[in-house]
Scaffold this active site. Sequence first.
Site, mmCIF file in Angstrom:
data_model
loop_
_atom_site.group_PDB
_atom_site.id
_atom_site.type_symbol
_atom_site.label_atom_id
_atom_site.label_comp_id
_atom_site.label_asym_id
_atom_site.label_seq_id
_atom_site.Cartn_x
_atom_site.Cartn_y
_atom_site.Cartn_z
ATOM 1 N N GLY A 531 7.216 -5.013 -18.272
ATOM 2 C CA GLY A 531 7.718 -4.229 -17.158
ATOM 3 C C GLY A 531 7.150 -4.741 -15.851
ATOM 4 O O GLY A 531 6.174 -5.485 -15.830
ATOM 5 N N VAL A 532 7.814 -4.365 -14.783
ATOM 6 C CA VAL A 532 7.336 -4.753 -13.464
ATOM 7 C C VAL A 532 7.371 -3.503 -12.606
ATOM 8 O O VAL A 532 8.364 -2.783 -12.593
ATOM 9 C CB VAL A 532 8.242 -5.834 -12.843
ATOM 10 C CG1 VAL A 532 7.691 -6.256 -11.496
ATOM 11 C CG2 VAL A 532 8.369 -7.033 -13.755
ATOM 12 N N GLY A 533 6.266 -3.222 -11.942
ATOM 13 C CA GLY A 533 6.233 -2.041 -11.086
ATOM 14 C C GLY A 533 5.796 -2.415 -9.693
ATOM 15 O O GLY A 533 5.614 -3.600 -9.378
ATOM 16 N N GLY A 534 5.626 -1.423 -8.857
ATOM 17 C CA GLY A 534 5.212 -1.670 -7.487
ATOM 18 C C GLY A 534 3.865 -2.364 -7.438
ATOM 19 O O GLY A 534 3.560 -3.147 -6.547
ATOM 20 N N PHE A 535 3.077 -2.115 -8.413
ATOM 21 C CA PHE A 535 1.713 -2.591 -8.480
ATOM 22 C C PHE A 535 1.677 -4.046 -8.934
ATOM 23 O O PHE A 535 0.856 -4.840 -8.487
ATOM 24 C CB PHE A 535 0.999 -1.666 -9.479
ATOM 25 C CG PHE A 535 -0.415 -2.014 -9.799
ATOM 26 C CD1 PHE A 535 -0.716 -2.928 -10.789
ATOM 27 C CD2 PHE A 535 -1.463 -1.374 -9.151
ATOM 28 C CE1 PHE A 535 -2.028 -3.213 -11.124
ATOM 29 C CE2 PHE A 535 -2.777 -1.660 -9.480
ATOM 30 C CZ PHE A 535 -3.060 -2.580 -10.463
ATOM 31 N N VAL A 538 3.493 -5.691 -15.864
ATOM 32 C CA VAL A 538 2.843 -5.032 -16.990
ATOM 33 C C VAL A 538 3.030 -5.896 -18.232
ATOM 34 O O VAL A 538 4.160 -6.292 -18.547
ATOM 35 C CB VAL A 538 3.424 -3.627 -17.241
ATOM 36 C CG1 VAL A 538 2.656 -2.927 -18.347
ATOM 37 C CG2 VAL A 538 3.391 -2.795 -15.973
ATOM 38 N N ASP A 648 5.328 10.440 -7.874
ATOM 39 C CA ASP A 648 6.366 9.496 -8.297
ATOM 40 C C ASP A 648 6.875 9.867 -9.688
ATOM 41 O O ASP A 648 6.894 9.044 -10.601
ATOM 42 C CB ASP A 648 5.796 8.067 -8.263
ATOM 43 C CG ASP A 648 6.910 7.025 -8.122
ATOM 44 O OD1 ASP A 648 8.076 7.425 -7.889
ATOM 45 O OD2 ASP A 648 6.612 5.832 -8.264
#
Length: 866
Positions: A531-535, A538, A648
């Site tokens: 996964g890819v998040g704002g941070f 992953v 969020d």
Amino acid sequence: MVNNLPDLLSLLSLFILLNSHAVFGVETKLVLTCGTGDKGKDADGREWEPDTKYFISSTSTPSTASFQDPSLPSEVPYMTARIFTAEATYRLPTTAGKRYWVRLHFYPATYGTLDSHDAYLDVIANGVQLLKNFSASETGRALTQAYIVKEYSLAPDASDVINMTFTSSKEHKGSYAFINGIELIPIPDLFTSAQVVGFKDQPVDVKTASLQTMYRLNVGGQFIAPTNDSVLRTWYDDTPYLYGAIAGVATVKNTSEKIDYNGMLEDIAPLDVYSTARSMGYDGNLNKNYNLTWQLQVDANFTYIVRLHFCDYLADRINQRAFNIYINNQTAQEGADVIGWATRSSVPVYKDYAIYVSDRAGDEVVTLALHPRVDAALPPEFYDAILNGLEIFKMADPQGSLAGPNPQPSEMLLKAEAKAAVEANKQANGFSSSSRNIHVIEGAAGGAAAVGAMAAICISVYIRKRREHGVDAHTTSWLPISAGFSHTTGSKSHASVISHLSSEAQGLSRRFSLPEIKQATKNFDESNVIGVGGFGKVYKGVIDKTIKVAIKRSNPQSEQGVNEFQTEVEMLSKLRHKHLVSLIGYCEEDNEMCLVYDYMARGTMREHIYKGNNPQLSWKQRLEICIGAARGLHYLHTGARYTIIHRDVKTTNILIDENWVAKVSDFGLSKTGPNMDKGHVSTVVKGSFGYLDPEYFRRQQLTEKSDVYSFGVVLFEALCARPALNPNLPKEQVSLADWAQHCHRKGTLEHIIDPHIKGKINPECLKKFTDTAQKCLLDSGIDRPSMGDVLWNLEFALQLQESADGSTHSTRERTSDFDEISLENNNKIRLHISNLSLGSEHELSQELEDGTPADIFSQIANPKGR
Ligand SMILES: *[C@@H]1O[C@H](CO)[C@@H](O)[C@H](O)[C@H]1NC(C)=O
Ligand SMILES: *[C@@H]1O[C@H](CO)[C@@H](O)[C@H](O)[C@H]1NC(C)=O
Ligand SMILES: *[C@@H]1O[C@H](CO)[C@@H](O)[C@H](O)[C@H]1NC(C)=O
Ligand SMILES: *[C@@H]1O[C@H](CO)[C@@H](O)[C@H](O)[C@H]1NC(C)=O
Ligand SMILES: *[C@@H]1O[C@H](CO)[C@@H](O)[C@H](O)[C@H]1NC(C)=O
Ligand SMILES: *[C@@H]1O[C@H](CO)[C@@H](O)[C@H](O)[C@H]1NC(C)=O
Ligand SMILES: *[C@@H]1O[C@H](CO)[C@@H](O)[C@H](O)[C@H]1NC(C)=O
Ligand SMILES: *[C@@H]1O[C@H](CO)[C@@H](O)[C@H](O)[C@H]1NC(C)=O
């Protein structure tokens, strides 16, 4: 003569010194770190003095542990120990007739050449057997704890010394005894007498009893560090011990109200205990049908003192809230009425009950259950119950023994260990001998670096086990941090363990090295990205050869990343909840920042509703996931000392583990509200479009109701199986929040329900669900329900669905009239809501048909003059 003067003087001063306790009422406390000549400070800043002065035997070896487990709160007193191979005695000065907490600290580790598995010890203090055949490493293993603290209180006697004798157990050849720390804390007379459950007017005398503390829980509240308790006690969160599907509601006293001890000894329990409580909830109808229950494992063949702490800061009249107390299925108290006992609101009281726990199979527990008093001639105004604190003490048996058996590792733990060992073998094939790996796993519980990992195994295994048995109830946690004196579940017996963590260190955050992280993720291999998040990205990975984890790697460029990283470690390391994704640890090295979490095998909630190739979830499954997420959010809002606003909430931040337990994740944007009273924090607007609270957007003031709004969108997503924003749809339908509200107003919600579940939802359940979801989306925050209310309504909806699924025509009565009431974040108002549900016309006519006299009914409806 003259020569003798100095001697006389020193004798005199010694005399004064010795008598100063009695004369000035000052009792000395002894806080001893063993096996060292140096004093030191622990994590809470408390001073520990060397034990040398008090140790009177000649044979002992001071020693230092060969390894410092990362979960130790501090080096002092755990890293040094005094080792005994023959009988050895401490002589600890006390004041005659005075009670003390006697605490023994053990850190089972390798000391010199001595293996922790060979330590078996007996401890006798002034004739009371505190421990027999005690193995700290076995106990630590069974409880997945690196260190063990045992707390006792000896019966006061006429002597001014406690002789504490350590012997290595004769049962084991070559065994040795050891001790890391001893505390002797003077306490006032906290004990008097207790009512024996099941026998009227038969008090047992506790004043002269020797006791061992088994549990000490701040019910509905938070961990309380010893430094925040006048007699240096540690209080733990009660949630791990709640039993049953419904956990009640944790409440916090309005800070503007003052607790008044009203003559009660303030050392009985600190203010923090009385400022929080757990009650059954706001729906009297629901409360009538369940027991608020805690279950705690104890050793058989002992009498236990169950001390209940109460302080009702919501009710203010007698018979507003009256309930029955059951201990081990027997009535301990009928019609408990806290205001009746305390005479008014916000005044604490406590009650002691005694119960004998016998050795019959399955009996080695203390079960405490509260149920509203419904059968009285004069029913209480609210069907509710309350508890603020719970302590359980073991009384010495007639032979003067407090010693129980070593706890057995539960079957679950054994299986998990065996499985871990097998997998470690598989993985290790080729570069390491198999036997070595098994040893590593075994050693882990004894205090190796893998305590966090072990906890992670236990949790997942434990949850699976619960599922298998079909009881979604027993929430006992395996986590050393959340659990207090003991963490076993299903284990045969049970010793008391205090994890002596400062509130900061409460979180079990393990620090990983960068090489460990790189190895886990195959050097951040792209094929491991989940996964890819704002941070940042992953990755999935494996640590300690067997444990699957998700690793969030911060994008080194992003400044925001640093803050969010800190926020997340700060927040998550202090929070533990079944419905929050657990942080296992973190890595901060060479500009790399990574967070290591439990791996959530089933991904996000969204994937299971409409995005992805997963089979369609049934309505009940969706409802259960929503309830899990609501629990997690409710805990964030009210479970922690400060309100935490997630900011969020969305279906991609609700993750699902392999057992379908929903967990809230991604705390990078979370904010801690300063306190309940202030009610909001001003911030820059952040969050995800489609879920953003319009009021927050307008006023830039964040409250927990912004999460409620976002959660409303989540609920409609679950029902309609469409994204929060879908730009491909006609304009009025783009935003799910707007469209659902529009349809709700028009009465056309049915048309937008996911076709896969349409027609399979019980109409009452659907109404409850949509009403709740719609209220979450109300324009102004104060009109929206709290997460607690949302949770209750969802639970209720689930019950409606289940009873509809179970039988064709539901026997359930109409649901309560929550709907007409504006649900504010005000506990006082909430209490009145349950009054309304009780007083609704439907309910009253029922009571009348049941033969309740009409004048009583008018008293319920109009409780003036009582
Ligand atoms: C403690 O030990 C001392 C000497 O060994 C003995 O005189 C004293 O009576 C003991 N006290 C108690 C309370 O056992
Ligand atoms: C003790 O309580 C005070 C006030 O409630 C709080 O500010 C502080 O953080 C607490 N300290 C610990 C160690 O829990
Ligand atoms: C409890 O007492 C009974 C009868 O004395 C005895 O048979 C049993 O072994 C004891 N159980 C434990 C756990 O000590
Ligand atoms: C209490 O009652 C429940 C259900 O009736 C039963 O399962 C449980 O074993 C009982 N517990 C005790 C301690 O008797
Ligand atoms: C509550 O517990 C008591 C005592 O164990 C039991 O008799 C009663 O049936 C329970 N009530 C409910 C609703 O479970
Ligand atoms: C002592 O404890 C060990 C480990 O729990 C156990 O295997 C053994 O049976 C115990 N011995 C006695 C005599 O209770
Ligand atoms: C606390 O009580 C005060 C005074 O009764 C009231 O003004 C305030 O709204 C209350 N706060 C909360 C959060 O209930
Ligand atoms: C309880 O309900 C009755 C009837 O709805 C109402 O008159 C009364 O004021 C309520 N009691 C409280 C404490 O709000």
